[in-house]
Scaffold this motif. Structure first.
Motif, PDB file in Angstrom:
ATOM      1  N   THR A  53       0.821  -1.210   0.000  1.00 14.87           N
ATOM      2  CA  THR A  53       0.000   0.000   0.000  1.00 14.87           C
ATOM      3  C   THR A  53       0.854   1.260   0.000  1.00 14.87           C
ATOM      4  O   THR A  53       0.338   2.369  -0.128  1.00 14.87           O
ATOM      5  CB  THR A  53      -0.908   0.021   1.239  1.00 14.87           C
ATOM      6  N   THR A  54       2.174   1.110   0.149  1.00 15.53           N
ATOM      7  CA  THR A  54       3.100   2.228   0.148  1.00 15.53           C
ATOM      8  C   THR A  54       4.411   1.781  -0.462  1.00 15.53           C
ATOM      9  O   THR A  54       4.692   0.580  -0.536  1.00 15.53           O
ATOM     10  CB  THR A  54       3.360   2.750   1.576  1.00 15.53           C
ATOM     11  N   ARG A  55       5.202   2.731  -0.918  1.00 13.54           N
ATOM     12  CA  ARG A  55       6.533   2.403  -1.449  1.00 13.54           C
ATOM     13  C   ARG A  55       7.636   2.768  -0.468  1.00 13.54           C
ATOM     14  O   ARG A  55       8.812   2.650  -0.781  1.00 13.54           O
ATOM     15  CB  ARG A  55       6.759   3.133  -2.769  1.00 13.54           C
ATOM     16  N   GLU A  56       7.262   3.190   0.710  1.00 17.46           N
ATOM     17  CA  GLU A  56       8.253   3.641   1.680  1.00 17.46           C
ATOM     18  C   GLU A  56       8.749   2.460   2.530  1.00 17.46           C
ATOM     19  O   GLU A  56       8.005   1.535   2.828  1.00 17.46           O
ATOM     20  CB  GLU A  56       7.648   4.713   2.598  1.00 17.46           C
ATOM     21  N   GLY A  57      10.041   2.554   2.911  1.00 16.41           N
ATOM     22  CA  GLY A  57      10.615   1.576   3.834  1.00 16.41           C
ATOM     23  C   GLY A  57      10.663   0.164   3.308  1.00 16.41           C
ATOM     24  O   GLY A  57      10.424  -0.790   4.062  1.00 16.41           O
ATOM     25  N   ASN A  58      11.015   0.001   2.027  1.00 16.16           N
ATOM     26  CA  ASN A  58      11.036  -1.348   1.462  1.00 16.16           C
ATOM     27  C   ASN A  58      12.051  -2.263   2.150  1.00 16.16           C
ATOM     28  O   ASN A  58      11.785  -3.444   2.371  1.00 16.16           O
ATOM     29  CB  ASN A  58      11.339  -1.288  -0.039  1.00 16.16           C
ATOM     30  N   ASP A  59      13.230  -1.712   2.465  1.00 22.43           N
ATOM     31  CA  ASP A  59      14.261  -2.543   3.099  1.00 22.43           C
ATOM     32  C   ASP A  59      13.788  -3.077   4.447  1.00 22.43           C
ATOM     33  O   ASP A  59      13.940  -4.267   4.757  1.00 22.43           O
ATOM     34  CB  ASP A  59      15.554  -1.750   3.271  1.00 22.43           C
ATOM     35  N   ALA A  60      13.216  -2.197   5.274  1.00 26.40           N
ATOM     36  CA  ALA A  60      12.717  -2.619   6.577  1.00 26.40           C
ATOM     37  C   ALA A  60      11.553  -3.601   6.420  1.00 26.40           C
ATOM     38  O   ALA A  60      11.419  -4.576   7.180  1.00 26.40           O
ATOM     39  CB  ALA A  60      12.272  -1.403   7.386  1.00 26.40           C
ATOM     40  N   PHE A  61      10.720  -3.377   5.406  1.00 31.41           N
ATOM     41  CA  PHE A  61       9.592  -4.269   5.142  1.00 31.41           C
ATOM     42  C   PHE A  61      10.089  -5.671   4.787  1.00 31.41           C
ATOM     43  O   PHE A  61       9.603  -6.677   5.312  1.00 31.41           O
ATOM     44  CB  PHE A  61       8.746  -3.704   4.007  1.00 31.41           C
ATOM     45  N   LEU A  62      11.083  -5.751   3.892  1.00 35.67           N
ATOM     46  CA  LEU A  62      11.634  -7.041   3.473  1.00 35.67           C
ATOM     47  C   LEU A  62      12.246  -7.785   4.647  1.00 35.67           C
ATOM     48  O   LEU A  62      12.036  -8.989   4.831  1.00 35.67           O
ATOM     49  CB  LEU A  62      12.671  -6.838   2.378  1.00 35.67           C
ATOM     50  N   ASP A  63      13.024  -7.066   5.450  1.00 37.76           N
ATOM     51  CA  ASP A  63      13.647  -7.697   6.614  1.00 37.76           C
ATOM     52  C   ASP A  63      12.590  -8.203   7.589  1.00 37.76           C
ATOM     53  O   ASP A  63      12.696  -9.307   8.130  1.00 37.76           O
ATOM     54  CB  ASP A  63      14.573  -6.710   7.323  1.00 37.76           C
ATOM     55  N   GLY A  64      11.561  -7.404   7.823  1.00 39.61           N
ATOM     56  CA  GLY A  64      10.525  -7.784   8.773  1.00 39.61           C
ATOM     57  C   GLY A  64       9.712  -8.975   8.329  1.00 39.61           C
ATOM     58  O   GLY A  64       9.478  -9.911   9.111  1.00 39.61           O
ATOM     59  N   LEU A  65       9.266  -8.984   7.067  1.00 38.64           N
ATOM     60  CA  LEU A  65       8.462 -10.089   6.569  1.00 38.64           C
ATOM     61  C   LEU A  65       9.301 -11.368   6.490  1.00 38.64           C
ATOM     62  O   LEU A  65       8.816 -12.467   6.801  1.00 38.64           O
ATOM     63  CB  LEU A  65       7.882  -9.742   5.193  1.00 38.64           C
ATOM     64  N   THR A  66      10.548 -11.231   6.087  1.00 39.03           N
ATOM     65  CA  THR A  66      11.430 -12.396   6.023  1.00 39.03           C
ATOM     66  C   THR A  66      11.603 -13.014   7.407  1.00 39.03           C
ATOM     67  O   THR A  66      11.540 -14.240   7.570  1.00 39.03           O
ATOM     68  CB  THR A  66      12.808 -11.998   5.469  1.00 39.03           C
ATOM     69  N   GLU A  67      11.823 -12.180   8.415  1.00 39.68           N
ATOM     70  CA  GLU A  67      11.989 -12.687   9.777  1.00 39.68           C
ATOM     71  C   GLU A  67      10.697 -13.311  10.290  1.00 39.68           C
ATOM     72  O   GLU A  67      10.724 -14.335  10.994  1.00 39.68           O
ATOM     73  CB  GLU A  67      12.426 -11.555  10.704  1.00 39.68           C
ATOM     74  N   ALA A  68       9.552 -12.742   9.926  1.00 35.72           N
ATOM     75  CA  ALA A  68       8.265 -13.311  10.341  1.00 35.72           C
ATOM     76  C   ALA A  68       8.073 -14.705   9.745  1.00 35.72           C
ATOM     77  O   ALA A  68       7.609 -15.629  10.424  1.00 35.72           O
ATOM     78  CB  ALA A  68       7.132 -12.385   9.911  1.00 35.72           C
ATOM     79  N   LEU A  69       8.432 -14.873   8.481  1.00 39.54           N
ATOM     80  CA  LEU A  69       8.322 -16.180   7.842  1.00 39.54           C
ATOM     81  C   LEU A  69       9.301 -17.172   8.443  1.00 39.54           C
ATOM     82  O   LEU A  69       8.994 -18.361   8.595  1.00 39.54           O
ATOM     83  CB  LEU A  69       8.563 -16.047   6.332  1.00 39.54           C
ATOM     84  N   ARG A  70      10.476 -16.690   8.792  1.00 38.86           N
ATOM     85  CA  ARG A  70      11.472 -17.574   9.391  1.00 38.86           C
ATOM     86  C   ARG A  70      11.038 -18.027  10.780  1.00 38.86           C
ATOM     87  O   ARG A  70      11.142 -19.207  11.129  1.00 38.86           O
ATOM     88  CB  ARG A  70      12.831 -16.864   9.460  1.00 38.86           C
ATOM     89  N   GLN A  71      10.557 -17.101  11.590  1.00 39.71           N
ATOM     90  CA  GLN A  71      10.182 -17.435  12.955  1.00 39.71           C
ATOM     91  C   GLN A  71       8.892 -18.249  13.022  1.00 39.71           C
ATOM     92  O   GLN A  71       8.777 -19.187  13.817  1.00 39.71           O
ATOM     93  CB  GLN A  71      10.023 -16.146  13.779  1.00 39.71           C
ATOM     94  N   THR A  72       7.916 -17.899  12.215  1.00 38.86           N
ATOM     95  CA  THR A  72       6.604 -18.542  12.282  1.00 38.86           C
ATOM     96  C   THR A  72       6.557 -19.858  11.518  1.00 38.86           C
ATOM     97  O   THR A  72       5.947 -20.826  11.978  1.00 38.86           O
ATOM     98  CB  THR A  72       5.514 -17.601  11.733  1.00 38.86           C
TER      99      THR A  72
END
Length: 298
Positions: free
Chosen positions: A258-277
């Motif tokens: 829904t936004t183009r801001e903070g892509n790097d932080a978004f990628l890191d966060g979603l990747t970690e969520a998939l790894r942990q969950t």
């Protein structure tokens, strides 16, 4: 295109590596001993249990080799390194076991028709050693069974084998007191069918991995939920989940935010969520710009 390149690899601590190597050495020695005595005294139950223990050695070796292959550096031709070798090893292991158990079942059926005398005392002694060997090997993996799937599998396999050896001891005890020599081929059939049941599961999982199916231990609906409910995700498509080894899972997905801001932080966060969950180690995410039809979302 945005990709997460922080692929982390689980390592096997030295203590666990020693547990695998010690388990392989001890169980290999016992397998040879059990085969020799099984053929010497004509006990099909010991031979069947020996082949079962051989499957343990192969399983431990596969887990150990898979960990070693994890550290092989990728090349331009093998971009995931040698991780897939563990899947090939599991396939070979399963097929060899199917052939070996088939031969034992044929021999045991022949023995049922023409029972032969068996030295029940030696059967109990050799199988009793198996209880100690398999039980002791299971203890080597007890402390690490909660944090490592390979270690957990080794623990459960060896603990179950201690139970199989106990069954052989009980059959030997009954033969000694009753003289029922048919108990030996019957117990070999029981062992063979137990191994076939486990081997069928191994073969099914290995074939699925070779065909890039979603690993049986993973719920694709849960993965989709993690992606769909992550903040700023508008839609996603082309979600693929597959095994690159018997322990490593990879995922690729295209999504719109829904936004183009903070892509790097978004990628890191979603990747970690998939790894942990979901315990997915290798995650590649492509963020798309523009409007994506929600009719194609799945």
């Amino acid at each position: 295109m945005e990709q997460n390149k922080k692929h982390e690899h689980a390592t096997l601590p030295g203590s666990k590596g020693r547990a695998f190597s010690l388990g392989i050495i001890v169980n290999s020695a016992y397998t040879v001993l059990e085969l020799l005595f099984g053929f010497m005294i004509g006990s099909m139950s010991l031979v069947a249990d020996a082949v079962h223990n051989l499957s343990d050695v192969l399983s431990l070796a596969v887990a150990w080799i898979a960990e070693k292959l994890t550290h092989r550096h990728p090349t331009t031709m093998r971009t995931y390194g040698m991780k897939g070798g563990s899947i090939l090893a599991a396939l070979i292991n399963a097929m060899l076991l199917l052939v070996a158990m088939g031969a034992i079942i044929v021999e045991a059926i022949g023995r049922l028709a023409h029972p032969e005398p068996v030295q029940a005392g030696l059967v109990m002694a050799v199988a009793g050693i198996g209880i100690l060997i398999n039980g002791g090997t299971a203890l080597l993996f007890m402390s690490g069974r909660h944090g490592d799937l390979n270690v957990r599998g080794a623990f459960l396999h060896m603990a179950a084998d201690a139970g199989v050896s106990l069954g052989v001891v009980l059959a030997g005890l009954l033969m000694q007191f009753t003289g029922w020599t048919w108990l030996d081929p019957v117990m070999s059939l029981v062992v063979a069918f137990v191994v076939l049941w486990a081997t069928w599961g191994l073969l099914r999982d290995a074939v699925n991995m070779a065909l890039a199916a979603v690993p049986r231990s993973l719920d694709p609906a849960q993965v989709a939920e993690v992606i769909r409910d992550y903040p700023t995700v508008r839609s996603y498509h082309d979600l693929h989940i597959w095994s690159i080894s018997t322990t490593d899972v990879a995922l690729t997905v295209h999504l719109e935010r829904t936004t183009r801001e903070g892509n790097d932080a978004f990628l890191d966060g979603l990747t970690e969520a998939l790894r942990q969950t979901c315990a997915i180690d290798h995650v590649t995410i492509q963020i798309e710009c523009g409007n994506f039809s929600t009719d194609n979302q799945y």
